[in-house]
Write a protein that holds these residues in place. Structure first.
Motif: not given
Length: 668
Positions: A471-475, A534-541, A556-560, A564-566
Motif C-alpha cells: 500500500l505505501r507506494q501505491v497510496t 505494478w501490483l499485478i506484475s511485480s508487487p512490492p514485498f 525493508q520493502c523491496n519495490e519489486g 514501475a516505481f520510477y
C-alpha cells in the motif's frame, strides 16, 4: 619372540598424537640401512607429524667432536626421538652431559634395553624421558636361581666368573688358572658366595630373560610334542634313535601350532602365521629421584601397548614425572594452535606443521582450534566479536521507537491537522469571495488529497509487513497524483476563465467545474492504471538486506519492479512540471486571477523537492532511505499547502476587509 619394529613405530605414533607433539627431531645412531631410516621418517610424516631433522650419528663423528649438539641447539623441537641399539646408547650420547642446558624430551626406541645405569651426567640429561621396553613377566624360580648361583655350583660357566670378578673383586679357584685374571689388587674368594649378599644389587630386570624364557619354553613344548608322537608306539631304544635323527627344520611346522598359557602371567604364548609371537611393550618413564646417587635412574611403567591391539596405546599421564624444568606437559609444535576465531594459513615451507594463524574473514567463524577453513555464517547471522559463534543480526527498520521515526510521525500528524484546520476555515467561510474565486470543489479535493498524503507517511513507519509494502507506494503515488492533478486543473481553469472574458471567445462553454473535474479524474485514473500493472506484475514485498551493513540486516520493502516505481514518480513529475509551466505562463494575469502566482511558487517547491529526492534516495540505505522519502512527501505536501492555501487563510482570518469582491477584482 620380540615383535617387529612396525609395532613399535605404531606405538610411537600414538604416543606423539596423545600428547599433541607434531614437531620432532630424530637421531639415528649407527644405522647401516637407509631403509629403516626412511621407514620411520615416512611413517611419522604420513601421520601429520613433521620431522624437523633426521640426523645420523656414528662414533667417528662424535670422536671428532662434530657439531651434532649444534643441531639440538638450533632446533625448536622439544621432543627428540633416539633410535639406537641397546649397547650403544651410552657410547654415542656420551658427550650430551656437556649440553645439559638443552632441555628436551627424549623418546628412546630401545626395545631390549636393560635397566639403565648411566655414568656421571647421563641421568640428569635423560631425567623425565620416555622409552618403550619389552614387557618382562615374572619367571617362577628364576630370582632364587639367580641369587643362589655361584662359581662353586657352576664352575664352567664363564658368565658367573666374570660377574664375581666385577662384584666381589676377587678370583675364585676356578678362575685362578685363567690367563690374565691374576691381579695384585684382587683377593681370593671361595666361590660359594651368592649375589643375595650384595647390597648394591638392583632388582632384577626380567625383560630380556622373559623373552628368552618364552622362546626356550615354546621350543621345549614343540620338542615334547614331536618326541611324544614319534615314540608313542616305540621302545626306549627307538626314542634314543629318533633323538639322534631329529633336525631343526622338522620343528618349523610344529612351532606354528603350539599354543599354551604361561602359568605365571596367564599370557598366551604362540607363533602366528607370520612367524611372530604376540608381545607387549611397556611405556616407561626414566626418573632420577631426589637424593639418589648420580647415575641411578628409576624406570617407572606409565603405559602399555599390546601387539594384539595395535591401535590402542594406554598412557597414564598422572604417573609421568617430567624433567623438573617442565612445570607442565611439554609442548612440541612448530606453530602454536590457532584459537577459535582464527584459521591456519600455511607458510611457504616444506613443513605442513608450520603455519600462521589469521583471523577469520568477515561473516565467518571458527569454533574449534586449528581449523583449516572458517565457517560462513548464515545470511541472517553474524559472528560475535571473537568470531567464534554466529549470532543473530540486528534487524533495522524505521520504527516508532526510533527518535527519527517519532519525529517524522509527529510532523505528519501536525501537518494533517493543519490541513484539516484549513479545510474547516474554507467550509466556514465558503460564501466569502476569496473561497468562491478559487473553485471550491478543486480546493476541497486538493485539501483532502493533501490530508491523505500527510497521513500515508504512517505506512512508511514501523515494521514492514506484506500489506504495508503493497500500500505505501501505491497510496502515496495516487494521492499525490490527485493533488498535482487538482493544481493542474486550477491552472487550466485560470487560463479558460481569462480567455472566456475576451469579446467573441468561443470557450465560454468550457467555463465551470466540469472540465476541471474531468481533468483530475483522467490524470488520476492513468496513475491508478500504472499502479495496478505494478501490483499485478511485480508487487512490492518485505525483504532483508544482509549485505549493506556489517552485523545488521535491514528489513525493508523491496519495490519489486524498480522501473514501475520510477514510472510512478516520473508521471507525478510530468504532471507537476506541466502545472509549473502553465502557471508560469499565466502568472501576470490581472489581480483577480492572482492564484496563478501561488501555483507557480507551489510547483517550484514541489519540483525542487522531488528533483533533489532522487539522488538522496539512491545514496542512502536502510531506514534513512525511508526517512528521505517521508521527508520528500512532507516537504512537497507542505509546499502545496503553504503556497496555495496559507495566504488565503491569512486574508480570511487577519484581513477580512480584503475579503471583498471589490478588493478581489482590483476595482478598489
Amino acid at each position: 619372540m620380540v615383535p617387529n619394529d612396525g609395532y613399535l613405530y605404531k606405538a610411537l605414533i600414538q604416543l606423539l598424537k596423545h600428547f599433541g607433539w607434531t614437531w620432532v627431531g630424530i637421531f639415528f645412531t649407527d644405522i647401516k640401512s637407509d631403509y629403516k631410516k626412511r621407514e620411520l621418517t615416512e611413517l611419522i610424516t604420513s601421520n601429520g607429524i613433521c620431522v624437523e631433522f633426521a640426523y645420523e650419528l656414528d662414533w667417528k663423528e662424535l670422536k671428532r667432536e662434530s657439531c651434532w649438539a649444534c643441531v639440538i641447539q638450533r632446533t625448536t623441537a622439544r621432543v627428540i626421538i633416539v633410535s639406537v641399539p641397546r649397547e650403544q646408547i651410552t657410547l654415542d650420547l656420551a658427550s650430551i652431559h656437556g649440553h645439559s642446558r638443552f632441555r628436551r624430551i627424549w623418546i628412546l626406541i630401545v626395545t631390549s634395553y636393560k635397566d639403565p645405569v648411566f655414568h656421571y651426567g647421563f641421568s640428569e640429561i635423560f631425567n623425565g624421558s620416555l622409552a618403550f621396553l619389552i614387557s618382562g613377566d615374572e619367571i617362577p624360580g628364576f630370582e632364587d636361581y639367580f641369587l643362589s648361583a655361584n662359581p662353586a655350583r657352576y664352575p664352567e660357566d664363564p658368565y658367573i666368573n666374570s660377574m664375581w670378578l666385577g662384584w666381589f673383586r676377587c678370583s675364585t679357584p676356578q678362575m685362578s688358572d685363567a690367563p690374565g685374571i691374576k691381579d695384585s689388587m684382587l683377593g681370593d674368594c671361595l666361590g660359594n658366595e651368592t649375589l643375595a649378599s650384595v647390597s648394591e644389587l638392583r632388582p632384577l630386570d626380567l625383560r630380556v630373560p622373559s623373552s628368552v624364557y618364552k622362546a626356550v619354553y615354546l621350543l621345549a613344548q614343540a620338542l615334547h610334542v614331536l618326541l611324544s608322537e614319534k615314540t608313542s608306539h616305540g621302545a626306549p631304544t627307538e626314542k634314543a634313535r629318533l633323538e639322534r635323527e631329529l633336525n631343526p627344520w622338522k620343528l618349523n611346522h610344529l612351532l606354528r601350532n603350539i599354543h599354551f598359557t604361561s602359568s605365571s602371567s596367564q599370557e598366551e604364548i604362540y607363533i602366528n602365521k607370520d612367524g611372530e609371537a604376540p608381545g607387549q611393550y611397556d611405556l616407561t618413564n626414566w626418573v632420577v629421584p631426589p637424593g639418589e646417587r648420580e647415575g641411578q635412574v628409576n624406570v617407572i611403567k606409565v603405559g602399555s601397548f599390546s601387539t594384539l591391539t595395535p591401535d590402542q596405546l594406554i598412557v597414564n599421564d598422572s604417573a609421568i614425572l617430567w624433567h623438573p624444568t617442565f612445570t607442565e606437559i611439554p609442548i612440541s609444535v612448530c606453530s602454536d594452535s590457532c584459537i577459535p576465531g582464527y584459521r591456519k594459513n600455511s607458510r611457504e615451507v616444506e613443513f605442513s606443521c608450520c603455519y600462521d594463524c589469521v583471523p577469520c574473514a568477515e561473516g565467518h567463524i571458527s569454533n574449534t582450534t586449528d581449523m583449516e577453513t572458517c565457517i560462513q555464517c548464515p545470511e541472517d547471522q553474524w559472528p560475535n566479536d571473537n568470531r567464534t559463534i554466529c549470532i543473530q543480526k540486528i534487524t533495522e527498520f524505521l520504527s516508532y521507537e526510533d527518535p527519527l521515526g517519532q519525529s517524522l510521525a509527529a510532523v505528519s500528524v501536525l501537518s494533517s491537522l493543519t490541513v484539516i484546520s484549513v479545510f474547516m476555515i474554507f467550509i466556514k467561510y465558503h460564501k466569502t469571495p476569496v473561497v468562491k474565486a478559487n473553485n471550491q470543489t478543486l480546493s476541497y479535493s486538493l485539501l483532502l488529497s493533501l490530508t491523505l498524503s500527510f497521513l500515508c507517511c504512517f505506512l512508511f513507519i514501523g515494521r514492514p509487513q506484506k500489506v504495508t509494502c503493497l500500500l505505501r507506494q501505491v497510496t502515496f503515488g495516487i494521492n499525490f497524483t490527485v493533488s498535482v492533478s487538482c493544481v493542474l486543473a486550477k491552472t487550466v481553469t485560470v487560463v479558460i476563465a481569462f480567455n472566456a472574458t475576451k469579446p467573441g471567445s468561443k470557450i465560454k462553454k468550457w467555463v465551470g467545474t466540469r472540465v476541471s473535474l474531468c481533468l483530475v479524474l483522467l490524470c488520476s485514473l492513468l496513475q491508478v492504471g500504472i499502479c495496478l500493472v505494478w501490483l499485478i506484475s511485480s508487487p512490492p514485498f518485505p525483504d532483508y538486506d544482509t549485505h549493506t551493513y556489517t552485523g545488521k540486516m535491514i528489513l525493508q520493502c523491496n519495490e519489486g519492479s524498480v522501473s514501475a516505481f520510477y514510472t510512478v514518480i516520473g508521471y507525478m513529475g510530468f504532471l507537476s512540471g506541466l502545472s509549473f509551466i502553465v502557471a508560469f505562463l499565466v502568472r501576470k494575469l490581472p489581480a483577480s486571477f492572482n492564484e496563478a502566482q501561488l501555483i507557480t511558487f507551489s510547483m517550484l517547491v514541489f519540483c525542487s523537492v522531488w528533483v533533489s529526492f532522487i539522488p538522496a534516495y539512491l545514496s542512502t540505505k536502510g531506514k534513512y532511505m525511508v526517512a528521505v522519502e517521508i521527508f520528500a512527501i512532507l516537504a512537497s505536501s507542505a509546499g502545496l499547502l503553504g503556497c496555495i492555501f496559507i495566504p488565503k487563510c491569512y486574508i480570511i482570518l487577519f484581513h477580512p476587509e480584503q475579503n471583498t469582491r471589490r478588493c478581489l477584482t482590483g476595482k478598489h
